[in-house]
Design an enzyme around this catalytic site. Sequence first.
Site, PDB file in Angstrom:
ATOM      1  CE1 TYR A 133       0.340   1.819   4.311  1.00 16.01           C
ATOM      2  CE2 TYR A 133       0.740  -0.362   4.667  1.00 16.01           C
ATOM      3  CZ  TYR A 133       0.997   0.926   4.945  1.00 16.01           C
ATOM      4  OH  TYR A 133       1.376   1.068   6.183  1.00 16.01           O
ATOM      5  CB  CYS A 134       1.876   3.850  -1.763  1.00 18.87           C
ATOM      6  SG  CYS A 134       1.069   3.395  -3.414  1.00 18.87           S
ATOM      7  CB  THR A 135       0.005   8.496  -0.693  1.00 17.23           C
ATOM      8  OG1 THR A 135       0.926   8.425  -0.092  1.00 17.23           O
ATOM      9  CG2 THR A 135      -1.057   9.505  -0.454  1.00 17.23           C
ATOM     10  N   GLY A 153      -1.526   4.713  -4.603  1.00 16.98           N
ATOM     11  CA  GLY A 153      -1.333   3.484  -5.482  1.00 16.98           C
ATOM     12  C   GLY A 153      -0.420   3.526  -6.466  1.00 16.98           C
ATOM     13  CB  ILE A 161      -3.905   5.618   2.364  1.00 11.55           C
ATOM     14  CG1 ILE A 161      -2.757   4.533   2.751  1.00 11.55           C
ATOM     15  CG2 ILE A 161      -4.397   6.059   3.553  1.00 11.55           C
ATOM     16  CD1 ILE A 161      -1.447   5.281   3.297  1.00 11.55           C
TER      17      ILE A 161
END
Length: 346
Positions: free
Chosen positions: A206-208, A210, A235
């Site tokens: 996961y990241c901010t 995608g 997220i």
Amino acid sequence: MEESRKQPKRALYNKYDREELQKRLDAEDFTRRTVSFYRYVIIENVEEMRDRLYAMWDDLNCLGRIYIAREGINAQMNVPEHNWEAFVKQLYAIEQFANVPFKIAVEDDGKSFLKLAVKVRNQIVADGLPETEYDVTNVGRHLTAQEWNELMESGESIVVDMRNHYETEIGHFEGAVLPDAETFREELPEVLDKLKGQEDKPILLYCTGGIRCEKTSAYLKHHGFENVNQLHGGIIDYARQIKEQELPNKFRGKNFVFDDRLGEHISEEVISKCHQCGKPSDTHTNCKNVACNLLFIQCEECAAENEGTCSNECQDIIHLPEEEQEVIRKQWAKEGRTKKRYSKPC
């Protein structure tokens, strides 16, 4: 014909200083919607696409930071609410960006950006990898928030945060692997090393929003990982989905965002501390000494006491005459002290 030749060429860049831009934003009597999106797609004429997008979004009074490269687009911006439909229609009319999914900010006061900047880059996310190290057409499985929660609850998955340490410090998923890196370029080999020997386990990335997971999943699959998954929309979209579907929230704390807000709450927990006094705080700020510009966490009390600076030295500098501050900025630049830096907790 002669008359048209005399028309001045349109300026495809911002012409105002920060103070003037802030005044313009504060004077607006309408709301803005903060949105981010990306797409890996081949853009043959990058400069031409850059100019086309700038002109289109300038006409719609959009603000933001957008990177264009031959491999695609990465955009964080805000759009006047009354121009939203026109924005979507015009963007989707461009073949490369048709139906690109949007991530809408969950905490949004419309003040996320002051100006419009559309910049050409070699990559939309700098990774330092040769093209032989990944294939962005062979990426991991995209998960909804519900699917993500279910895999987390299974207890068999390895959750990996593909953001930098200053982002994960204020918020992250429960039990996630948190690489100690300041750049995506540093993070990729570190993650690969941490996951060695676990190629057959389910990996949850996961990241901010995608975009970093997209490339990471391709990178891990290239290196033999079989069950690679990524949180669709990152997220930002996870927060929207759990709210709309009333799902359990597995994210603790705040999501760092790359605009003037520097963060938005996903849960009410504060899991980080002020870098100056150690009290609970999750508010990032840049040191008010422009020559320094250090990104660090500062509570309200320390912000008042230190006037938004990170040290006694910087606090003294902001009270000097502007001419002396300019001399210091030039000296620090010469010494390499003005490179973007991030503070780590004591």
